[in-house]
Design a protein around this motif. Structure first.
Motif, PDB file in Angstrom:
ATOM      1  N   ASN A  26     -32.717  -4.452 -13.776  1.00 44.55           N
ATOM      2  CA  ASN A  26     -31.259  -4.513 -13.875  1.00 44.55           C
ATOM      3  C   ASN A  26     -30.552  -3.270 -13.345  1.00 44.55           C
ATOM      4  O   ASN A  26     -29.333  -3.166 -13.439  1.00 44.55           O
ATOM      5  CB  ASN A  26     -30.838  -4.761 -15.325  1.00 44.55           C
ATOM      6  N   VAL A  27     -31.340  -2.333 -12.812  1.00 41.97           N
ATOM      7  CA  VAL A  27     -30.770  -1.108 -12.250  1.00 41.97           C
ATOM      8  C   VAL A  27     -31.216  -1.007 -10.797  1.00 41.97           C
ATOM      9  O   VAL A  27     -32.399  -1.164 -10.494  1.00 41.97           O
ATOM     10  CB  VAL A  27     -31.225   0.137 -13.043  1.00 41.97           C
ATOM     11  N   GLU A  49     -30.545  -7.024  -5.761  1.00 36.39           N
ATOM     12  CA  GLU A  49     -29.730  -8.135  -6.255  1.00 36.39           C
ATOM     13  C   GLU A  49     -28.584  -7.659  -7.144  1.00 36.39           C
ATOM     14  O   GLU A  49     -27.617  -8.391  -7.357  1.00 36.39           O
ATOM     15  CB  GLU A  49     -30.597  -9.172  -6.989  1.00 36.39           C
ATOM     16  N   VAL A  50     -28.654  -6.425  -7.640  1.00 40.56           N
ATOM     17  CA  VAL A  50     -27.558  -5.891  -8.456  1.00 40.56           C
ATOM     18  C   VAL A  50     -26.267  -5.861  -7.648  1.00 40.56           C
ATOM     19  O   VAL A  50     -25.217  -6.254  -8.132  1.00 40.56           O
ATOM     20  CB  VAL A  50     -27.910  -4.489  -9.013  1.00 40.56           C
ATOM     21  N   THR A  51     -26.352  -5.414  -6.384  1.00 41.20           N
ATOM     22  CA  THR A  51     -25.159  -5.342  -5.539  1.00 41.20           C
ATOM     23  C   THR A  51     -25.195  -6.319  -4.373  1.00 41.20           C
ATOM     24  O   THR A  51     -24.189  -6.506  -3.692  1.00 41.20           O
ATOM     25  CB  THR A  51     -24.972  -3.928  -4.952  1.00 41.20           C
ATOM     26  N   GLY A  52     -26.354  -6.900  -4.111  1.00 42.90           N
ATOM     27  CA  GLY A  52     -26.484  -7.806  -2.977  1.00 42.90           C
ATOM     28  C   GLY A  52     -26.789  -7.094  -1.670  1.00 42.90           C
ATOM     29  O   GLY A  52     -26.785  -7.704  -0.611  1.00 42.90           O
ATOM     30  N   ALA A 113     -25.114  -2.598 -13.539  1.00 41.12           N
ATOM     31  CA  ALA A 113     -23.970  -3.414 -13.925  1.00 41.12           C
ATOM     32  C   ALA A 113     -23.567  -3.052 -15.345  1.00 41.12           C
ATOM     33  O   ALA A 113     -24.419  -2.941 -16.227  1.00 41.12           O
ATOM     34  CB  ALA A 113     -24.312  -4.896 -13.813  1.00 41.12           C
ATOM     35  N   LEU A 114     -22.286  -2.869 -15.566  1.00 38.66           N
ATOM     36  CA  LEU A 114     -21.819  -2.400 -16.865  1.00 38.66           C
ATOM     37  C   LEU A 114     -22.128  -3.362 -18.000  1.00 38.66           C
ATOM     38  O   LEU A 114     -22.387  -2.932 -19.112  1.00 38.66           O
ATOM     39  CB  LEU A 114     -20.324  -2.117 -16.825  1.00 38.66           C
TER      40      LEU A 114
END
Length: 127
Positions: A26-27, A49-52, A113-114
């Motif tokens: 997730n990071v 995949e966090v930001t694409g 992601a927050l």
């Protein structure tokens, strides 16, 4: 002359391996080789995949802003709120590697992601 990233690829890869192993999927961890055209600076990315984003991609506005500074630590950014192109709100940190003249030549960015961060803090408060 080889870029800083290419000269230190093994070390940088080892650092990303431990960060990814510790923090999980997730990071996102991104390495930029700043000797390349800014539209294609991403040379290593974990959990894109966090930001694409992916290898061969571009830096972001936070990186551009930070590159304006040539001081030893002025361009580094920690715990900055940013927005990914996919709409996610991120907590981001960027550390620049500088050559002997103080010019930024590579960077490592961390993005999470927050929603994940707040959930983690909340769950920790319950134990």
């Amino acid at each position: 002359m080889e870029s800083y990233y290419k000269q230190n690829k093994k070390l940088i890869t080892d650092i990303l391996d431990i960060l990814e192993g510790h923090f999980g999927k997730n990071v996102e961890f991104v390495v930029h080789d700043l000797s390349l055209d800014y539209e294609h600076t991403i040379v290593d990315i974990r959990n894109g995949e966090v930001t694409g984003r992916k290898v061969g991609g571009t830096g972001d506005l936070l990186g551009l802003r930070a590159l304006r500074y040539n001081g030893s630590n002025e361009g580094n950014c920690f715990n900055t709120l940013t927005y990914a192109e996919n709409g996610k709100i991120l907590r981001s940190s960027t550390l620049f590697f500088r050559n002997g003249a103080g010019v930024a030549v590579a960077s490592i960015a961390i993005n999470d992601a927050l929603h994940f961060h707040f959930l983690q803090v909340h769950l920790q408060s319950l134990t």
